[in-house]
Design a protein around this motif. Sequence first.
Motif, PDB file in Angstrom:
ATOM      1  N   PRO A  74       0.846  -1.188   0.000  1.00 58.75           N
ATOM      2  CA  PRO A  74       0.000   0.000   0.000  1.00 58.75           C
ATOM      3  C   PRO A  74       0.884   1.240   0.000  1.00 58.75           C
ATOM      4  CG  PRO A  74       0.082  -0.985   2.180  1.00 58.75           C
ATOM      5  CD  PRO A  74       0.799  -1.913   1.256  1.00 58.75           C
ATOM      6  N   PRO A  75       0.373   2.365  -0.419  1.00 61.97           N
ATOM      7  CA  PRO A  75       1.192   3.581  -0.492  1.00 61.97           C
ATOM      8  C   PRO A  75       1.504   4.140   0.886  1.00 61.97           C
ATOM      9  CG  PRO A  75      -1.096   4.068  -0.979  1.00 61.97           C
ATOM     10  CD  PRO A  75      -1.003   2.579  -0.865  1.00 61.97           C
ATOM     11  N   GLY A  76       2.425   5.073   0.916  1.00 63.82           N
ATOM     12  CA  GLY A  76       2.719   5.800   2.134  1.00 63.82           C
ATOM     13  C   GLY A  76       3.396   4.931   3.181  1.00 63.82           C
ATOM     14  N   PRO A 148       2.145 -21.224   2.887  1.00 63.65           N
ATOM     15  CA  PRO A 148       3.456 -20.565   2.954  1.00 63.65           C
ATOM     16  C   PRO A 148       3.528 -19.519   4.059  1.00 63.65           C
ATOM     17  CG  PRO A 148       2.168 -19.631   1.179  1.00 63.65           C
ATOM     18  CD  PRO A 148       1.348 -20.769   1.728  1.00 63.65           C
ATOM     19  N   LEU A 149       4.683 -19.455   4.694  1.00 66.55           N
ATOM     20  CA  LEU A 149       4.952 -18.390   5.654  1.00 66.55           C
ATOM     21  C   LEU A 149       5.591 -17.250   4.881  1.00 66.55           C
ATOM     22  CD1 LEU A 149       5.210 -17.232   8.504  1.00 66.55           C
ATOM     23  CD2 LEU A 149       7.385 -18.428   8.715  1.00 66.55           C
ATOM     24  N   SER A 150       4.829 -16.222   4.632  1.00 69.80           N
ATOM     25  CA  SER A 150       5.354 -15.123   3.826  1.00 69.80           C
ATOM     26  C   SER A 150       4.693 -13.825   4.248  1.00 69.80           C
ATOM     27  CB  SER A 150       5.070 -15.371   2.337  1.00 69.80           C
ATOM     28  OG  SER A 150       3.695 -15.599   2.123  1.00 69.80           O
ATOM     29  N   ARG A 151       5.339 -12.737   3.913  1.00 68.26           N
ATOM     30  CA  ARG A 151       4.783 -11.432   4.246  1.00 68.26           C
ATOM     31  C   ARG A 151       3.472 -11.228   3.501  1.00 68.26           C
ATOM     32  NH1 ARG A 151      10.522  -8.395   3.308  1.00 68.26           N
ATOM     33  NH2 ARG A 151      11.530  -9.021   5.243  1.00 68.26           N
ATOM     34  N   PRO A 152       2.510 -10.613   4.161  1.00 69.75           N
ATOM     35  CA  PRO A 152       1.186 -10.517   3.549  1.00 69.75           C
ATOM     36  C   PRO A 152       1.083  -9.392   2.539  1.00 69.75           C
ATOM     37  CG  PRO A 152       1.175  -9.430   5.665  1.00 69.75           C
ATOM     38  CD  PRO A 152       2.555 -10.013   5.494  1.00 69.75           C
ATOM     39  N   THR A 153       0.279  -9.618   1.538  1.00 71.58           N
ATOM     40  CA  THR A 153      -0.101  -8.514   0.668  1.00 71.58           C
ATOM     41  C   THR A 153      -1.129  -7.680   1.414  1.00 71.58           C
ATOM     42  OG1 THR A 153      -1.946  -9.722  -0.307  1.00 71.58           O
ATOM     43  CG2 THR A 153       0.224  -9.980  -1.356  1.00 71.58           C
ATOM     44  N   ASP A 154      -1.455  -6.535   0.871  1.00 74.01           N
ATOM     45  CA  ASP A 154      -2.458  -5.674   1.484  1.00 74.01           C
ATOM     46  C   ASP A 154      -3.784  -6.424   1.611  1.00 74.01           C
ATOM     47  OD1 ASP A 154      -3.523  -3.342   2.543  1.00 74.01           O
ATOM     48  OD2 ASP A 154      -4.162  -2.600   0.591  1.00 74.01           O
ATOM     49  N   ALA A 155      -4.140  -7.179   0.581  1.00 74.20           N
ATOM     50  CA  ALA A 155      -5.396  -7.934   0.615  1.00 74.20           C
ATOM     51  C   ALA A 155      -5.353  -9.020   1.683  1.00 74.20           C
ATOM     52  CB  ALA A 155      -5.675  -8.549  -0.753  1.00 74.20           C
ATOM     53  N   ARG A 161      -6.928  -9.393   9.351  1.00 73.55           N
ATOM     54  CA  ARG A 161      -6.727  -8.350  10.362  1.00 73.55           C
ATOM     55  C   ARG A 161      -7.550  -8.598  11.626  1.00 73.55           C
ATOM     56  NH1 ARG A 161      -8.190  -3.236   7.712  1.00 73.55           N
ATOM     57  NH2 ARG A 161     -10.187  -3.376   8.803  1.00 73.55           N
ATOM     58  N   GLU A 162      -8.800  -9.007  11.447  1.00 71.78           N
ATOM     59  CA  GLU A 162      -9.647  -9.233  12.621  1.00 71.78           C
ATOM     60  C   GLU A 162      -9.086 -10.344  13.497  1.00 71.78           C
ATOM     61  OE1 GLU A 162     -14.067 -10.960  13.443  1.00 71.78           O
ATOM     62  OE2 GLU A 162     -13.954  -9.199  12.120  1.00 71.78           O
ATOM     63  N   ASP A 163      -8.606 -11.436  12.877  1.00 69.00           N
ATOM     64  CA  ASP A 163      -8.044 -12.533  13.656  1.00 69.00           C
ATOM     65  C   ASP A 163      -6.765 -12.108  14.369  1.00 69.00           C
ATOM     66  OD1 ASP A 163      -9.914 -14.651  13.162  1.00 69.00           O
ATOM     67  OD2 ASP A 163      -9.153 -14.775  11.125  1.00 69.00           O
ATOM     68  N   VAL A 164      -5.972 -11.275  13.714  1.00 63.86           N
ATOM     69  CA  VAL A 164      -4.751 -10.780  14.358  1.00 63.86           C
ATOM     70  C   VAL A 164      -5.116  -9.906  15.551  1.00 63.86           C
ATOM     71  CG1 VAL A 164      -2.671  -9.386  14.064  1.00 63.86           C
ATOM     72  CG2 VAL A 164      -3.397 -10.911  12.238  1.00 63.86           C
TER      73      VAL A 164
END
Length: 393
Positions: A74-76, A148-155, A161-164
């Motif tokens: 995502p930007p910014g 896979p254990l990988s960094r998440p995309t924005d989607a 997010r809610e589970d986190v």
Amino acid sequence: MLVTRTRRLDLAEGALSEAFARAAARWPSAGVPDNPGGWLYTTASRLVAGRIRAEAIHGRKAQLLAVDSAWVHPPGPERFDELADERLTLILLCCHPALHPTSRSALALRLVIGTPTSQIARLFLVSKSTMAARITRAKKKIIAAKIPLSRPTDADLKLRREDVCRTAYLAFTAGYTPGQGAQLLRADLAGEAVDLAAVLHELLPAAPDVRALFGLLLLQHARRDARTRGGRLVTLDEQQRSLWHREEIERGLALIASVRPTAGYVESLRLQGAIAAEHARAAEAAQTNWVQIAALYAELETLTRSPAVRLNRAVAIAEAQGPRQGLAVLEGVDRAMPNNHRLPAVRADLARRAGDLVLARRSYARAMELCANEVERAYLAERLDEIGRTNAR
């Protein structure tokens, strides 16, 4: 550490077990190394690497080792190229949509935070054996499905997010109100959950659930230094409010105020934050707006149907209307919380205040039977002794 470095949950547990076995065989004669943890980690990581090489030789693809090369950022400021906390990456793995919703936060608490299975079971109001089976199934699912254990995309982050947020909230609760042991508060564990919420807020400052979570945890954690005195429990009305961390309270109040009423889990966090805010605004216990707190708990109970919320509403009703009204609210809660010591503890306190010393004595005794926290048990014993002295007079 092994999972985050090697991307192989299926191999990490076995390799670490083998490393411990080798240590048990070698250290008694060779001596304990200067850095035992480093020795175990190095040995286990070499075992994982050897297994991966063997897979490659046999022509099998190590899918869980693969890390996506193209990320959607995502930007910014909301970039994930350098996550501030590796635990967040692993929590996101545990919160993968392929896992059953009831297992996601539980697995994250056990695997990432290190919360004992018995405490996780208490948080979810299930038996320890049920929770242990649930966590085991979730681990097997990750391995079988080759998630896979990988960094998440924005989607990805949006979906999980809610589970986190739930995981961070439950991790805080496990530290804020540990169900067993010699400490009333594990400020270190609760603080780690606050730090995790801070990382989330840094990544997603506009997300309402993240703002509500962070605000709520700040307001609750701000009272940590006043909750005990000399190793004894100090109730909210007796706490020395000058010990509350005002800077954290002010930030928490601003965050909660920035979240508009909505629905779902975000609203649950917002309402809990609004309740904590009412306590935080009161300069002294007598100024607490219990009528407003009771109304907020009523909204929260309608939203969540949680027996724990009803228990808290009973306390607020007792403060606003009287202890007998609070006792009436507790009717029927026993079936949903049969082994939770806080229900008979609250009933005992309200019965004592209502003058029903027989019910109070019986309820305090039941609460002590169920309570595994030494500080809380000591507090309950003191109250039971007070009733005995009252009868003697």
